[in-house]
Write a protein that holds these residues in place. Structure first.
Motif, PDB file in Angstrom:
ATOM      1  N   ASN A 136      93.486 101.833  82.160  1.00  0.00           N
ATOM      2  CA  ASN A 136      94.887 101.637  81.791  1.00  0.00           C
ATOM      3  C   ASN A 136      95.018 100.738  80.550  1.00  0.00           C
ATOM      4  N   ASP A 137      94.288  99.632  80.543  1.00  0.00           N
ATOM      5  CA  ASP A 137      94.321  98.725  79.392  1.00  0.00           C
ATOM      6  C   ASP A 137      93.749  99.383  78.144  1.00  0.00           C
ATOM      7  N   PHE A 138      92.742 100.198  78.318  1.00  0.00           N
ATOM      8  CA  PHE A 138      92.097 100.864  77.187  1.00  0.00           C
ATOM      9  C   PHE A 138      93.106 101.712  76.404  1.00  0.00           C
ATOM     10  N   PHE A 139      94.063 102.296  77.120  1.00  0.00           N
ATOM     11  CA  PHE A 139      95.063 103.140  76.471  1.00  0.00           C
ATOM     12  C   PHE A 139      96.333 102.371  76.100  1.00  0.00           C
ATOM     13  N   LYS A 140      96.688 101.358  76.861  1.00  0.00           N
ATOM     14  CA  LYS A 140      97.994 100.727  76.666  1.00  0.00           C
ATOM     15  C   LYS A 140      97.975  99.454  75.817  1.00  0.00           C
ATOM     16  N   THR A 141      96.830  98.767  75.743  1.00  0.00           N
ATOM     17  CA  THR A 141      96.786  97.511  75.006  1.00  0.00           C
ATOM     18  C   THR A 141      96.800  97.765  73.498  1.00  0.00           C
ATOM     19  N   ARG A 142      97.813  97.223  72.830  1.00  0.00           N
ATOM     20  CA  ARG A 142      97.909  97.359  71.375  1.00  0.00           C
ATOM     21  C   ARG A 142      96.943  96.367  70.710  1.00  0.00           C
ATOM     22  N   LEU A 143      96.208  96.827  69.732  1.00  0.00           N
ATOM     23  CA  LEU A 143      95.257  95.985  69.017  1.00  0.00           C
ATOM     24  C   LEU A 143      95.967  95.379  67.809  1.00  0.00           C
ATOM     25  N   SER A 144      96.222  94.082  67.857  1.00  0.00           N
ATOM     26  CA  SER A 144      97.036  93.443  66.818  1.00  0.00           C
ATOM     27  C   SER A 144      96.375  93.520  65.446  1.00  0.00           C
ATOM     28  N   ASP A 145      95.047  93.371  65.395  1.00  0.00           N
ATOM     29  CA  ASP A 145      94.384  93.429  64.089  1.00  0.00           C
ATOM     30  C   ASP A 145      94.404  94.836  63.509  1.00  0.00           C
ATOM     31  N   VAL A 146      94.404  95.843  64.375  1.00  0.00           N
ATOM     32  CA  VAL A 146      94.549  97.233  63.905  1.00  0.00           C
ATOM     33  C   VAL A 146      95.973  97.479  63.434  1.00  0.00           C
ATOM     34  N   GLU A 147      96.927  96.952  64.179  1.00  0.00           N
ATOM     35  CA  GLU A 147      98.344  97.121  63.836  1.00  0.00           C
ATOM     36  C   GLU A 147      98.654  96.508  62.468  1.00  0.00           C
ATOM     37  N   ASN A 148      97.978  95.424  62.125  1.00  0.00           N
ATOM     38  CA  ASN A 148      98.227  94.732  60.863  1.00  0.00           C
ATOM     39  C   ASN A 148      97.316  95.217  59.728  1.00  0.00           C
ATOM     40  N   ASP A 149      96.423  96.135  60.029  1.00  0.00           N
ATOM     41  CA  ASP A 149      95.489  96.644  59.026  1.00  0.00           C
ATOM     42  C   ASP A 149      96.219  97.529  58.011  1.00  0.00           C
ATOM     43  N   SER A 150      95.704  97.577  56.796  1.00  0.00           N
ATOM     44  CA  SER A 150      96.292  98.399  55.739  1.00  0.00           C
ATOM     45  C   SER A 150      95.418  99.634  55.482  1.00  0.00           C
ATOM     46  N   PHE A 151      96.004 100.569  54.756  1.00  0.00           N
ATOM     47  CA  PHE A 151      95.316 101.825  54.460  1.00  0.00           C
ATOM     48  C   PHE A 151      94.492 101.692  53.179  1.00  0.00           C
ATOM     49  N   LYS A 152      93.236 102.125  53.261  1.00  0.00           N
ATOM     50  CA  LYS A 152      92.381 102.184  52.086  1.00  0.00           C
ATOM     51  C   LYS A 152      91.293 103.217  52.335  1.00  0.00           C
ATOM     52  N   ILE A 153      91.017 104.017  51.314  1.00  0.00           N
ATOM     53  CA  ILE A 153      89.963 105.028  51.435  1.00  0.00           C
ATOM     54  C   ILE A 153      88.626 104.397  51.066  1.00  0.00           C
ATOM     55  N   ASN A 154      87.661 104.496  51.979  1.00  0.00           N
ATOM     56  CA  ASN A 154      86.328 103.939  51.750  1.00  0.00           C
ATOM     57  C   ASN A 154      85.281 105.043  51.764  1.00  0.00           C
ATOM     58  N   ILE A 155      84.333 104.959  50.867  1.00  0.00           N
ATOM     59  CA  ILE A 155      83.182 105.867  50.871  1.00  0.00           C
ATOM     60  C   ILE A 155      82.045 105.150  51.588  1.00  0.00           C
ATOM     61  N   GLN A 156      81.665 105.698  52.732  1.00  0.00           N
ATOM     62  CA  GLN A 156      80.653 105.052  53.558  1.00  0.00           C
ATOM     63  C   GLN A 156      79.276 105.645  53.303  1.00  0.00           C
ATOM     64  N   LYS A 157      78.269 104.791  53.363  1.00  0.00           N
ATOM     65  CA  LYS A 157      76.886 105.257  53.290  1.00  0.00           C
ATOM     66  C   LYS A 157      76.370 105.485  54.706  1.00  0.00           C
ATOM     67  N   GLU A 158      75.505 106.465  54.841  1.00  0.00           N
ATOM     68  CA  GLU A 158      74.937 106.780  56.150  1.00  0.00           C
ATOM     69  C   GLU A 158      73.487 107.221  55.944  1.00  0.00           C
ATOM     70  N   ASN A 159      72.542 106.428  56.438  1.00  0.00           N
ATOM     71  CA  ASN A 159      71.123 106.714  56.225  1.00  0.00           C
ATOM     72  C   ASN A 159      70.651 107.958  56.958  1.00  0.00           C
ATOM     73  N   ASN A 160      71.366 108.371  58.006  1.00  0.00           N
ATOM     74  CA  ASN A 160      70.969 109.557  58.768  1.00  0.00           C
ATOM     75  C   ASN A 160      71.443 110.861  58.131  1.00  0.00           C
ATOM     76  N   ILE A 161      72.077 110.769  56.952  1.00  0.00           N
ATOM     77  CA  ILE A 161      72.555 111.945  56.232  1.00  0.00           C
ATOM     78  C   ILE A 161      71.722 112.112  54.968  1.00  0.00           C
ATOM     79  N   THR A 162      71.343 113.339  54.637  1.00  0.00           N
ATOM     80  CA  THR A 162      70.465 113.587  53.490  1.00  0.00           C
ATOM     81  C   THR A 162      71.050 113.032  52.210  1.00  0.00           C
ATOM     82  N   LYS A 217      73.213 110.710  51.947  1.00  0.00           N
ATOM     83  CA  LYS A 217      73.492 109.286  52.160  1.00  0.00           C
ATOM     84  C   LYS A 217      74.977 108.917  52.075  1.00  0.00           C
ATOM     85  N   ILE A 218      75.860 109.882  51.973  1.00  0.00           N
ATOM     86  CA  ILE A 218      77.301 109.639  51.949  1.00  0.00           C
ATOM     87  C   ILE A 218      77.917 110.278  53.184  1.00  0.00           C
ATOM     88  N   ASP A 219      78.707 109.522  53.899  1.00  0.00           N
ATOM     89  CA  ASP A 219      79.239 109.966  55.191  1.00  0.00           C
ATOM     90  C   ASP A 219      80.541 110.754  55.028  1.00  0.00           C
TER      91      ASP A 219
END
Length: 448
Positions: free
Chosen positions: A87-113, A115-117
């Motif tokens: 119940n908490d997993f679905f209902k508890t609001r995450l304050s730091d997520v709520e206050n987070d802003s939008f930004k596009i990030n290019i992630q690296k991933e070593n398990n991908i040939t 290296k870009i995710d």
């Protein structure tokens, strides 16, 4: 059950891709809600990776370590009575997520040939939607599962629709082996789509005898499929050598060999023998071939020494299901592959496909073998999910056998066997997931 299958059959009459879309979406939506959160294999890690693609502040609550804690609880014995509050997993609001802003990030991933995710992008869109609707773990996970499911089902719908043969075989190969992951935020989903579109495109290219027969569209699309493979998990790069076995490449080489005189042919085989010996010497210095072969045999051939993953390597259906269902489904798959369509594939292309399946198997084992320091004991690292997407490599062989021995049966028989076997595995998978998660309280989607 008969009524459901009848509706599916009517809906999919002469249209395997419609059956695929309907059944996979129905299964996936049920699975989204039926499967306990973060139990689909590293789901906490994949949720974190998906979130950070569109995050500016990278909140602590969405870091891998925070989500891994939930994952460890949910994959333990009796998670619902061991500190996890659904119940908490679905209902508890995450304050730091709520206050987070939008930004596009290019992630690296070593398990991908490459290296870009890019593999987490479909689920990242779902996390972003869930984050703005209601910033809780449960809501973001549900939307991540849903967008990945839509991506998988839609892409495979069009891949099957525009394939040039063996559609019911493709329906079976692109559904049952992937059931655990298709409604999860995993980047495996992107990899499955990439290999499917690459494999089906290679089957199309194998029907051309000359490169100049290809249209510009064929060439550009082939380049896109190669790029998709490069942005998938590293082992999928083992599929690329299939291109070397296309008739448009091998036929000119065969003709060039035939046109040579005896001395040139003798020199060719002498050169090949020298190169082969040099290759063996190089591989022996790198791997220690005697020990490498011994540990491969002990890990996957010798039942007395193989581990849990070795024992279930060819359990194409989920390992939570009994072995008889795995045998049932594999028999149905090869019946459909052998009797649905016949075609006279080039022999070298057939050999190439089987070789690529083995290359993927041995290649992944080699990577684990080196990373563990060339161990002198059997390995238990390689699971069957690395091999199962490559089952498509056996489709040309099955269709050639059909061509030679006239095994084609009625379209109705092929359709019904594909439908019944696929729906049966989906039904039992959902049933066992529910039973394991909510009745006996163990990890619902895989054996520990």
């Amino acid at each position: 059950m008969k009524r459901i299958m009848s509706r599916h059959a009517n809906y999919s009459e002469n249209s395997p891709e419609k059956f695929f879309l309907f059944s996979v979406m129905l299964f996936g939506i049920i699975s989204m809600f039926l499967t306990l959160p973060l139990t689909n294999g590293d789901e906490g890690y994949h949720l974190s990776r998906s979130y950070t693609i569109f995050s500016k502040d990278m909140p602590k609550s969405m870091q891998p370590d925070a989500l891994r804690q939930f994952e460890m609880i949910n994959t333990s014995q009796d998670p619902l009575h061991n500190g996890f509050d659904l119940n908490d997993f679905f209902k508890t609001r995450l304050s730091d997520v709520e206050n987070d802003s939008f930004k596009i990030n290019i992630q690296k991933e070593n398990n991908i040939t490459a290296k870009i995710d890019l593999g987490h992008l479909p689920s990242a869109i779902g996390v972003l939607i869930g984050r703005y609707i209601y910033p809780s773990y449960g809501i973001m996970l549900l939307f991540a599962r849903f967008t990945n499911l839509i991506f998988f089902a839609t892409c495979l719908f069009f891949i099957i629709k525009f394939s040039n043969g063996g559609k019911w075989s493709l329906v079976m190969m692109f559904s049952v082996p992937f059931l655990q992951k298709i409604a999860s935020p995993s980047y495996d989903v992107f990899a499955y789509v990439s290999l499917a579109v690459f494999g089906v495109n290679v089957l199309k290219l194998a029907k051309f005898n000359r490169f100049k027969e290809l249209s510009t569209r064929d060439i550009l699309f082939s380049l896109v499929t190669i790029i998709m493979i490069l942005f998938s998990k590293s082992n999928y790069v083992f599929a690329l050598p299939l291109l070397l076995f296309l008739p448009m490449i091998t036929n000119p080489l065969k003709q060039l060999y035939i046109d040579q005189n005896r001395r040139v042919k003798l020199f060719f085989w002498l050169l090949m023998s020298i190169l082969f010996v040099m290759f063996i010497v190089l591989m022996n210095s790198k791997f220690g071939l005697i020990n490498f072969t011994k540990q491969f045999f002990n890990s996957y051939i010798n039942v007395a020494t193989m581990g849990r993953r070795g024992e279930s390597l060819f359990n194409v259906v989920s390992t939570i299901l009994p072995d008889f269902l795995n045998i049932f489904w594999i028999l149905c798959l090869f019946f459909v592959m052998l009797t649905e369509k016949s075609y006279k594939w080039d022999n070298i292309f057939i050999i190439g496909n089987v070789s690529v399946f083995l290359l993927n198997w041995v290649g992944i084992f080699a990577a684990f073998y080196l990373s563990l320091g060339r161990p002198t004991h059997p390995l238990d690292e390689l699971s069957g999910r690395y091999l199962h997407p490559f089952i498509i490599c056996f489709l040309p062989l099955a269709q050639l056998v059909n061509y030679k021995y006239k095994l084609t049966t009625s379209e109705k028989a092929v359709k019904w066997i594909a439908i019944i076997s696929t729906l049966s595995i989906m039904f039992f998978y959902l049933l066992i997931c529910y039973y394991r998660g909510y009745i006996i309280h163990v990890t619902p989607t895989w054996k520990t």
